[in-house]
Enzyme design. Structure first.
Site, PDB file in Angstrom:
ATOM      1  N   LYS A 183     -51.501  80.477  56.980  1.00  0.00           N
ATOM      2  CA  LYS A 183     -51.302  81.229  57.948  1.00  0.00           C
ATOM      3  C   LYS A 183     -50.432  80.532  58.939  1.00  0.00           C
ATOM      4  CE  LYS A 183     -55.143  84.499  58.423  1.00  0.00           C
ATOM      5  NZ  LYS A 183     -56.702  84.851  58.890  1.00  0.00           N
ATOM      6  N   LYS A 213     -63.281  70.096  70.088  1.00  0.00           N
ATOM      7  CA  LYS A 213     -62.278  71.548  69.683  1.00  0.00           C
ATOM      8  C   LYS A 213     -62.604  72.759  70.509  1.00  0.00           C
ATOM      9  CE  LYS A 213     -61.554  70.449  64.839  1.00  0.00           C
ATOM     10  NZ  LYS A 213     -61.842  70.779  63.263  1.00  0.00           N
TER      11      LYS A 213
END
EC number: 1.1.1.25
Length: 271
Positions: free
Chosen positions: A66, A156
């Site tokens: 992707k 994150k």
């Protein structure tokens, strides 16, 4: 002329996309072919360009390509830019490649199919990887009141919350935080593939909470089994998200929106 479409991945033998798009084509009376193409790990771009040369009109892209698909695009939708990844490629009339990301739209469509309107809901998103990143903007655009993101590595989650802070009320929290309950909890991690459950507090769940796992299987996922045991109102797996993102891709290519329900029913029966 029958137009050619495909899904690229590695591995790809397990993909349900050819069956899904074949059913969509039949339902909408569209003339097309759709195949699964195994791209070598180090040769995705070359494999895709060969497909385009051989009259390929569009493609879906799955793991692990992707981000590479994102890099080869001449044009990107806003959703693809923010997701940093592309799962839908279109070959435009001038030969340019346009990239979209329909994963989050598929998630939102499936949530709306199960819950109705998402307006005003408090949502907890578990995980901060690609699947989570692709879901944030569609969730905010669907009108949720607040999105809290947790991840095993909190840094994150903080990066993701910061990235989307201008689009709505998005915060990051420690994964084991307590004292907060949610209308919807979405597990974007692959923990259920190994029979595990993210380390979130059970008090995040009340009798009014809907829990959604992006993974799916013949049996309920480990996350959904755990959520049900904590008293969740409803649990939903990710099969509808898979069909929903495919429907969004199909609509981008063919300018016609197929019905998700009959395809989802058939796939569920075949699991």
């Amino acid at each position: 002329m029958t137009e050619r479409y495909a899904v690229f991945g590695n591995p790809i033998g397990h993909s349900k996309s050819p069956a899904i798009h074949s059913m969509f084509a039949t339902e909408t009376a569209q003339s097309l072919t759709y195949e699964a193409i195994l791209a070598p790990i180090d040769a995705f771009e070359a494999t895709f360009k060969e497909f385009v040369t051989n009259k390929g009109y569009g493609a879906n892209v799955t793991v692990p390509f992707k981000e590479q698909a994102f890099a080869l695009c001449d044009e990107l939708s806003e959703q693809a830019k923010l997701a940093g990844a592309v799962n839908t490629l279109s070959v435009l009339a001038d030969g340019k490649i346009r990239g979209d990301n329909t994963d989050g739209l598929g998630l939102v469509a499936d949530l709306q199919r199960n819950l109705g309107s998402l307006t005003g809901l408090k949502v907890l998103l578990v995980g901060a990887g690609g699947a989570a990143r692709g879901s944030v903007l569609p969730l905010l655009q669907a009108g949720i009141a607040k999105l809290s993101i947790v991840n095993r590595t909190q840094a994150k989650a903080e990066i993701l919350a910061e990235l989307f802070s201008s689009y709505g009320d998005v915060v990051s929290l420690p994964i084991s935080h307590t004292g907060k309950s949610y209308d919807v909890i979405i597990n974007s991690t692959s923990s259920s593939l190994s029979g595990e459950v993210p380390n979130i507090s059970s008090d995040s769940i009340t009798s009014q909470t809907v829990c959604y796992d992006m993974m799916y299987g013949k049996e309920p996922t480990s996350f959904n089994v755990w959520a049900k045991a904590q008293g969740a109102k409803q649990t939903v797996d990710g099969l509808g998200m898979l069909v929903g993102q495919a429907a969004e891709s199909f609509n981008i290519w063919r300018k016609v929106r197929p019905s998700v329900e009959p395809v989802l029913t058939q796939l569920r029966a075949e699991l």
